[in-house]
Every structure is written in structure tokens, then in C-alpha cells.
Design a protein around this motif. Structure first.
Motif, PDB file in Angstrom:
ATOM      1  N   ASN A  39       0.807  -1.229   0.000  1.00  0.00           N
ATOM      2  CA  ASN A  39       0.000   0.000   0.000  1.00  0.00           C
ATOM      3  C   ASN A  39       0.836   1.273   0.000  1.00  0.00           C
ATOM      4  O   ASN A  39       0.360   2.327   0.397  1.00  0.00           O
ATOM      5  CB  ASN A  39      -1.000   0.003   1.161  1.00  0.00           C
ATOM      6  N   ASP A  40       2.071   1.163  -0.463  1.00  0.00           N
ATOM      7  CA  ASP A  40       2.907   2.359  -0.615  1.00  0.00           C
ATOM      8  C   ASP A  40       2.463   3.152  -1.835  1.00  0.00           C
ATOM      9  O   ASP A  40       2.649   4.365  -1.888  1.00  0.00           O
ATOM     10  CB  ASP A  40       4.381   1.987  -0.770  1.00  0.00           C
ATOM     11  N   ARG A  41       1.902   2.461  -2.822  1.00  0.00           N
ATOM     12  CA  ARG A  41       1.410   3.088  -4.054  1.00  0.00           C
ATOM     13  C   ARG A  41       0.105   2.427  -4.451  1.00  0.00           C
ATOM     14  O   ARG A  41      -0.163   1.285  -4.088  1.00  0.00           O
ATOM     15  CB  ARG A  41       2.402   2.897  -5.201  1.00  0.00           C
ATOM     16  N   LYS A  42      -0.674   3.154  -5.244  1.00  0.00           N
ATOM     17  CA  LYS A  42      -1.912   2.612  -5.806  1.00  0.00           C
ATOM     18  C   LYS A  42      -1.688   2.412  -7.303  1.00  0.00           C
ATOM     19  O   LYS A  42      -1.109   3.270  -7.969  1.00  0.00           O
ATOM     20  CB  LYS A  42      -3.080   3.586  -5.611  1.00  0.00           C
ATOM     21  N   SER A  47      -2.857  -0.682 -14.930  1.00  0.00           N
ATOM     22  CA  SER A  47      -2.142  -1.691 -14.135  1.00  0.00           C
ATOM     23  C   SER A  47      -3.125  -2.516 -13.313  1.00  0.00           C
ATOM     24  O   SER A  47      -2.973  -3.729 -13.202  1.00  0.00           O
ATOM     25  CB  SER A  47      -1.123  -1.026 -13.208  1.00  0.00           C
ATOM     26  N   LEU A  48      -4.134  -1.856 -12.760  1.00  0.00           N
ATOM     27  CA  LEU A  48      -5.153  -2.572 -11.989  1.00  0.00           C
ATOM     28  C   LEU A  48      -5.880  -3.580 -12.875  1.00  0.00           C
ATOM     29  O   LEU A  48      -6.115  -4.714 -12.473  1.00  0.00           O
ATOM     30  CB  LEU A  48      -6.139  -1.594 -11.359  1.00  0.00           C
ATOM     31  N   ARG A  49      -6.198  -3.180 -14.104  1.00  0.00           N
ATOM     32  CA  ARG A  49      -6.877  -4.089 -15.027  1.00  0.00           C
ATOM     33  C   ARG A  49      -6.011  -5.313 -15.306  1.00  0.00           C
ATOM     34  O   ARG A  49      -6.491  -6.444 -15.307  1.00  0.00           O
ATOM     35  CB  ARG A  49      -7.206  -3.381 -16.345  1.00  0.00           C
ATOM     36  N   ASN A  58     -12.050 -10.019 -10.030  1.00  0.00           N
ATOM     37  CA  ASN A  58     -12.748  -8.844 -10.541  1.00  0.00           C
ATOM     38  C   ASN A  58     -12.289  -7.610  -9.782  1.00  0.00           C
ATOM     39  O   ASN A  58     -11.860  -7.689  -8.639  1.00  0.00           O
ATOM     40  CB  ASN A  58     -14.277  -9.023 -10.502  1.00  0.00           C
ATOM     41  N   GLY A  59     -12.362  -6.486 -10.450  1.00  0.00           N
ATOM     42  CA  GLY A  59     -11.887  -5.233  -9.873  1.00  0.00           C
ATOM     43  C   GLY A  59     -12.636  -4.836  -8.621  1.00  0.00           C
ATOM     44  O   GLY A  59     -12.057  -4.257  -7.697  1.00  0.00           O
ATOM     45  N   PRO A  85     -22.666  -1.367 -11.164  1.00  0.00           N
ATOM     46  CA  PRO A  85     -21.285  -1.126 -10.720  1.00  0.00           C
ATOM     47  C   PRO A  85     -20.392  -2.361 -10.745  1.00  0.00           C
ATOM     48  O   PRO A  85     -19.206  -2.247 -11.002  1.00  0.00           O
ATOM     49  CB  PRO A  85     -21.451  -0.615  -9.287  1.00  0.00           C
ATOM     50  N   GLU A  86     -20.979  -3.536 -10.533  1.00  0.00           N
ATOM     51  CA  GLU A  86     -20.144  -4.735 -10.520  1.00  0.00           C
ATOM     52  C   GLU A  86     -19.610  -5.083 -11.912  1.00  0.00           C
ATOM     53  O   GLU A  86     -18.696  -5.873 -12.039  1.00  0.00           O
ATOM     54  CB  GLU A  86     -20.857  -5.925  -9.891  1.00  0.00           C
ATOM     55  N   SER A  87     -20.147  -4.442 -12.950  1.00  0.00           N
ATOM     56  CA  SER A  87     -19.688  -4.689 -14.314  1.00  0.00           C
ATOM     57  C   SER A  87     -18.671  -3.678 -14.802  1.00  0.00           C
ATOM     58  O   SER A  87     -18.081  -3.857 -15.857  1.00  0.00           O
ATOM     59  CB  SER A  87     -20.883  -4.681 -15.276  1.00  0.00           C
ATOM     60  N   TYR A  88     -18.474  -2.585 -14.074  1.00  0.00           N
ATOM     61  CA  TYR A  88     -17.554  -1.550 -14.526  1.00  0.00           C
ATOM     62  C   TYR A  88     -16.109  -2.001 -14.370  1.00  0.00           C
ATOM     63  O   TYR A  88     -15.740  -2.599 -13.371  1.00  0.00           O
ATOM     64  CB  TYR A  88     -17.745  -0.252 -13.734  1.00  0.00           C
ATOM     65  N   THR A  89     -15.305  -1.676 -15.346  1.00  0.00           N
ATOM     66  CA  THR A  89     -13.873  -1.962 -15.249  1.00  0.00           C
ATOM     67  C   THR A  89     -13.200  -0.818 -14.493  1.00  0.00           C
ATOM     68  O   THR A  89     -13.775   0.266 -14.357  1.00  0.00           O
ATOM     69  CB  THR A  89     -13.235  -2.101 -16.643  1.00  0.00           C
ATOM     70  N   ALA A  90     -11.997  -1.047 -14.054  1.00  0.00           N
ATOM     71  CA  ALA A  90     -11.267  -0.023 -13.306  1.00  0.00           C
ATOM     72  C   ALA A  90     -11.075   1.240 -14.147  1.00  0.00           C
ATOM     73  O   ALA A  90     -11.204   2.356 -13.637  1.00  0.00           O
ATOM     74  CB  ALA A  90      -9.918  -0.563 -12.845  1.00  0.00           C
ATOM     75  N   ASP A  91     -10.795   1.062 -15.442  1.00  0.00           N
ATOM     76  CA  ASP A  91     -10.601   2.249 -16.273  1.00  0.00           C
ATOM     77  C   ASP A  91     -11.915   2.984 -16.518  1.00  0.00           C
ATOM     78  O   ASP A  91     -11.934   4.217 -16.608  1.00  0.00           O
ATOM     79  CB  ASP A  91      -9.879   1.936 -17.578  1.00  0.00           C
ATOM     80  N   GLU A  92     -13.037   2.264 -16.580  1.00  0.00           N
ATOM     81  CA  GLU A  92     -14.337   2.929 -16.703  1.00  0.00           C
ATOM     82  C   GLU A  92     -14.646   3.735 -15.445  1.00  0.00           C
ATOM     83  O   GLU A  92     -15.133   4.859 -15.526  1.00  0.00           O
ATOM     84  CB  GLU A  92     -15.442   1.905 -16.948  1.00  0.00           C
ATOM     85  N   ILE A  93     -14.349   3.165 -14.297  1.00  0.00           N
ATOM     86  CA  ILE A  93     -14.578   3.873 -13.034  1.00  0.00           C
ATOM     87  C   ILE A  93     -13.725   5.137 -12.978  1.00  0.00           C
ATOM     88  O   ILE A  93     -14.210   6.206 -12.613  1.00  0.00           O
ATOM     89  CB  ILE A  93     -14.278   2.945 -11.839  1.00  0.00           C
ATOM     90  N   ALA A  94     -12.470   5.024 -13.373  1.00  0.00           N
ATOM     91  CA  ALA A  94     -11.586   6.193 -13.364  1.00  0.00           C
ATOM     92  C   ALA A  94     -12.116   7.276 -14.307  1.00  0.00           C
ATOM     93  O   ALA A  94     -12.103   8.463 -13.968  1.00  0.00           O
ATOM     94  CB  ALA A  94     -10.165   5.791 -13.755  1.00  0.00           C
ATOM     95  N   MET A  95     -12.597   6.869 -15.472  1.00  0.00           N
ATOM     96  CA  MET A  95     -13.142   7.843 -16.431  1.00  0.00           C
ATOM     97  C   MET A  95     -14.404   8.497 -15.886  1.00  0.00           C
ATOM     98  O   MET A  95     -14.602   9.706 -16.025  1.00  0.00           O
ATOM     99  CB  MET A  95     -13.436   7.167 -17.773  1.00  0.00           C
ATOM    100  N   MET A  96     -15.282   7.714 -15.252  1.00  0.00           N
ATOM    101  CA  MET A  96     -16.515   8.279 -14.683  1.00  0.00           C
ATOM    102  C   MET A  96     -16.192   9.246 -13.550  1.00  0.00           C
ATOM    103  O   MET A  96     -16.808  10.317 -13.438  1.00  0.00           O
ATOM    104  CB  MET A  96     -17.442   7.165 -14.196  1.00  0.00           C
ATOM    105  N   GLU A  97     -15.220   8.890 -12.720  1.00  0.00           N
ATOM    106  CA  GLU A  97     -14.828   9.787 -11.630  1.00  0.00           C
ATOM    107  C   GLU A  97     -14.249  11.087 -12.173  1.00  0.00           C
ATOM    108  O   GLU A  97     -14.563  12.173 -11.665  1.00  0.00           O
ATOM    109  CB  GLU A  97     -13.815   9.087 -10.712  1.00  0.00           C
ATOM    110  N   ALA A  98     -13.433  10.997 -13.207  1.00  0.00           N
ATOM    111  CA  ALA A  98     -12.852  12.204 -13.807  1.00  0.00           C
ATOM    112  C   ALA A  98     -13.937  13.069 -14.439  1.00  0.00           C
ATOM    113  O   ALA A  98     -13.926  14.300 -14.299  1.00  0.00           O
ATOM    114  CB  ALA A  98     -11.804  11.818 -14.851  1.00  0.00           C
ATOM    115  N   ALA A  99     -14.896  12.430 -15.115  1.00  0.00           N
ATOM    116  CA  ALA A  99     -15.988  13.187 -15.738  1.00  0.00           C
ATOM    117  C   ALA A  99     -16.847  13.861 -14.677  1.00  0.00           C
ATOM    118  O   ALA A  99     -17.254  15.019 -14.834  1.00  0.00           O
ATOM    119  CB  ALA A  99     -16.841  12.262 -16.607  1.00  0.00           C
ATOM    120  N   LEU A 100     -17.135  13.157 -13.587  1.00  0.00           N
ATOM    121  CA  LEU A 100     -17.931  13.736 -12.515  1.00  0.00           C
ATOM    122  C   LEU A 100     -17.204  14.912 -11.872  1.00  0.00           C
ATOM    123  O   LEU A 100     -17.806  15.957 -11.592  1.00  0.00           O
ATOM    124  CB  LEU A 100     -18.274  12.678 -11.461  1.00  0.00           C
ATOM    125  N   LYS A 101     -15.909  14.766 -11.664  1.00  0.00           N
ATOM    126  CA  LYS A 101     -15.118  15.851 -11.077  1.00  0.00           C
ATOM    127  C   LYS A 101     -15.151  17.079 -11.991  1.00  0.00           C
ATOM    128  O   LYS A 101     -15.366  18.203 -11.525  1.00  0.00           O
ATOM    129  CB  LYS A 101     -13.676  15.393 -10.850  1.00  0.00           C
TER     130      LYS A 101
END
Length: 118
Positions: A39-42, A47-49, A58-59, A85-101
Motif C-alpha cells: 500500500n505504498d502506491r496505488k 495496471s489494476l486491469r 474482478n476489480g 457497478p459490478e460490471s464496470y472496469t477499473a478504467d471505466e470507473i476512473a473515467m466516470m470519476e474524472a468526468a464527474l469531477k
């Protein structure tokens, strides 16, 4: 509470993989993987995918959203938005979070501009 690193390490050990085995399979360096497990880095979304694929999990499990480490059933249908949500990939989640921000930043600017006009 289990962390992302704890879950990666748990599944790696459960599958009798060394850090070198998983790093090779996920196209990571051993140092990267070690930092993720401690847990020094995320990991970044890509990479998560690759870790998810290498561990055949699963992610959502790695992210602590479910206790079930079994792979997602991509053929499962759901009434919720794009499979839920259980179907979203890590990169989809990151994109949705960036779009929401970005949306929230823009909304705040518009509200501030409207308040200045009044």
C-alpha cells in the motif's frame, strides 16, 4: 478492513504465485507490485486491469466493493445502468470519476458566475 494491497497479496498467495510470477503475468515490475501490496502506491487503472486479469478476479473485489473474488460474469444482464457497478472496469470507473469531477468544477463555476450577476 482489507486494503487493495492486502487483497492482491491474498489472491496471489492463494494461487501459489510469487511476486515475480504475478509481476510478469501483469506486465509490472516486482518493485511496482511490492509497492501495491504494501500500500505504498496505488496502481493506475491500466495496471489494476492487468492485475485483475492476471489474478482471474474482478476489480470490485480488489477495490473492496464485494467480498466475492470470483471473476465478473460479463454475460450477466442487469436492469441497472450498463450492467451496474459490478460490471464496470477499473478504467471505466476512473473515467466516470474524472468526468464527474470535471462536471462539478464546471457547475461550481457556473453557479458562482450566476451569483455574481445577481
Amino acid at each position: 478492513m482489507e486494503t487493495l494491497g492486502d487483497r492482491i497479496k491474498y489472491l496471489r498467495e492463494k494461487k501459489n504465485m510469487t511476486q515475480k510470477d504475478l509481476a510478469t503475468k501483469a506486465d509490472l515490475t516486482i518493485v511496482q507490485l511490492s509497492r501495491y501490496e504494501t500500500n505504498d502506491r496505488k496502481p493506475d487503472p491500466e495496471s489494476l486491469r492487468r492485475i485483475v486479469d492476471a489474478l482471474d478476479t474482478n476489480g470490485d473485489y480488489l477495490l473492496g466493493r464485494t467480498q466475492d473474488p470470483s471473476p465478473s460474469d460479463e454475460k450477466a444482464t442487469s436492469m441497472s445502468f450498463y450492467g451496474g457497478p459490478e460490471s464496470y472496469t477499473a478504467d471505466e470507473i476512473a473515467m466516470m470519476e474524472a468526468a464527474l469531477k470535471a462536471y462539478r468544477v464546471q457547475k461550481k463555476k457556473l453557479l458562482e458566475r450566476d451569483n455574481q450577476k445577481n
